[in-house]
Design an enzyme around this catalytic site. Structure first.
Site, PDB file in Angstrom:
ATOM      1  N   VAL A   1       0.849  -1.197   0.000  1.00 36.32           N
ATOM      2  CA  VAL A   1       0.000   0.000   0.000  1.00 36.32           C
ATOM      3  C   VAL A   1       0.881   1.243   0.000  1.00 36.32           C
ATOM      4  O   VAL A   1       1.727   1.416   0.887  1.00 36.32           O
ATOM      5  CB  VAL A   1      -0.929   0.006   1.228  1.00 36.32           C
ATOM      6  CG1 VAL A   1      -1.804   1.264   1.215  1.00 36.32           C
ATOM      7  CG2 VAL A   1      -1.794  -1.249   1.255  1.00 36.32           C
ATOM      8  N   LYS A   2       0.691   2.077  -1.009  1.00 36.60           N
ATOM      9  CA  LYS A   2       1.427   3.347  -1.065  1.00 36.60           C
ATOM     10  C   LYS A   2       0.689   4.384  -0.201  1.00 36.60           C
ATOM     11  O   LYS A   2      -0.529   4.548  -0.326  1.00 36.60           O
ATOM     12  CB  LYS A   2       1.532   3.834  -2.511  1.00 36.60           C
ATOM     13  CG  LYS A   2       2.376   2.914  -3.380  1.00 36.60           C
ATOM     14  CD  LYS A   2       2.259   3.247  -4.850  1.00 36.60           C
ATOM     15  CE  LYS A   2       2.915   4.539  -5.207  1.00 36.60           C
ATOM     16  NZ  LYS A   2       2.833   4.801  -6.671  1.00 36.60           N
ATOM     17  N   ILE A   3       1.467   5.052   0.627  1.00 39.72           N
ATOM     18  CA  ILE A   3       0.907   6.081   1.506  1.00 39.72           C
ATOM     19  C   ILE A   3       1.729   7.354   1.299  1.00 39.72           C
ATOM     20  O   ILE A   3       2.965   7.314   1.393  1.00 39.72           O
ATOM     21  CB  ILE A   3       1.031   5.658   2.991  1.00 39.72           C
ATOM     22  CG1 ILE A   3       0.320   4.320   3.259  1.00 39.72           C
ATOM     23  CG2 ILE A   3       0.529   6.762   3.912  1.00 39.72           C
ATOM     24  CD1 ILE A   3      -1.173   4.387   3.416  1.00 39.72           C
TER      25      ILE A   3
END
Ligand code: E4P
Length: 225
Positions: free
Chosen positions: A85-87
């Site tokens: 997951v890119k945050i």
């Protein structure tokens, strides 16, 4: 160095995954917007094309902490193992990265423009940090140098975090980072194709075949009589 496709074009992903040594796909909301399709369908199709063993990176879109956590859960449920997951690497993102690490969800601190921003994402617990090489260069700074500095910080501090260099305009930028030993890069389909595409390469391969044909009358070893 692992090589990811920074694209959501299914045909391009299918072609590159078949012929090139590709490790997975990275996306962001702008890349998904270009498809003009439901992003869940696009992402599931990418997963099906690349298989379970390659990695897919998908960005949480919500701007608040609870929303980021919910987006992360939804992304993991949709795509299963080997999903990151890119945050965004902003204060609320650092909090989300730390919480997701506690849950065992791998994250990539994205939208990184400065070395110290990369440091904060790594320290918060991101598995990857994604500096934007070409966007940094468009601002008048040295994007390659920023990536090197982040790599040096990760090595010096001993964080369990890798660089995923992103936002490239050309092969030269990628080559400089490969030579520095960066662990991961993600490039558009066109930039990856450009690594091994010029008239000299095509001409050399065509010459080998026509020379062999002039000698034997056939164009493969197995066709020899
Ligand atoms: C990847 O994490 C980035 O979202 C992407 O590489 C940005 O690339 P761009 O600068 O070409 O939009």
């Amino acid at each position: 160095m692992k090589l990811f496709i920074d694209d959501a074009d299914i045909d391009a992903i299918r072609y590159l995954t078949e012929y090139y040594p590709i490790d997975g796909v990275t996306t962001n909301p702008s890349i998904l917007a270009k498809t003009k399709r439901d992003p869940r369908e696009t992402l599931k199709q990418i997963r099906s094309v690349i298989g379970e063993e390659r990695t897919i990176f998908v960005q949480a879109v919500a701007a608040d902490y609870e929303g980021m956590i919910n987006d992360a859960h939804m992304i993991m449920d949709l795509l299963g193992k080997n999903t990151v997951v890119k945050i965004p690497s902003v204060p609320v993102g650092f909090k989300a990265i730390a919480a997701l690490k506690k849950e065992g969800i791998p994250t990539c601190g994205t939208a990184v423009y400065t070395a110290m921003q990369g440091y904060l994402a790594a320290k918060a617990g991101a598995s990857y940090v994604a500096p934007y090489v070409n966007r940094i260069e468009n601002m008048g700074y040295d994007g390659i140098q920023v990536v090197r500095e982040i790599q040096d910080i990760l090595d010096a501090c001993g964080y369990d975090c890798q660089v995923l260099a992103a936002s490239f305009k050309n092969s030269r930028q990628v080559k400089e980072l490969a030579a520095y030993g960066i662990d991961n890069v993600t490039c558009s389909a066109d930039i990856i194709k450009g690594f091994a595409k010029n008239a000299a390469i095509d001409g050399a391969v065509e010459d080998f075949i026509s020379d062999f044909q002039a000698l034997t009358g056939v164009t493969s070893m197995t066709d020899l009589k």
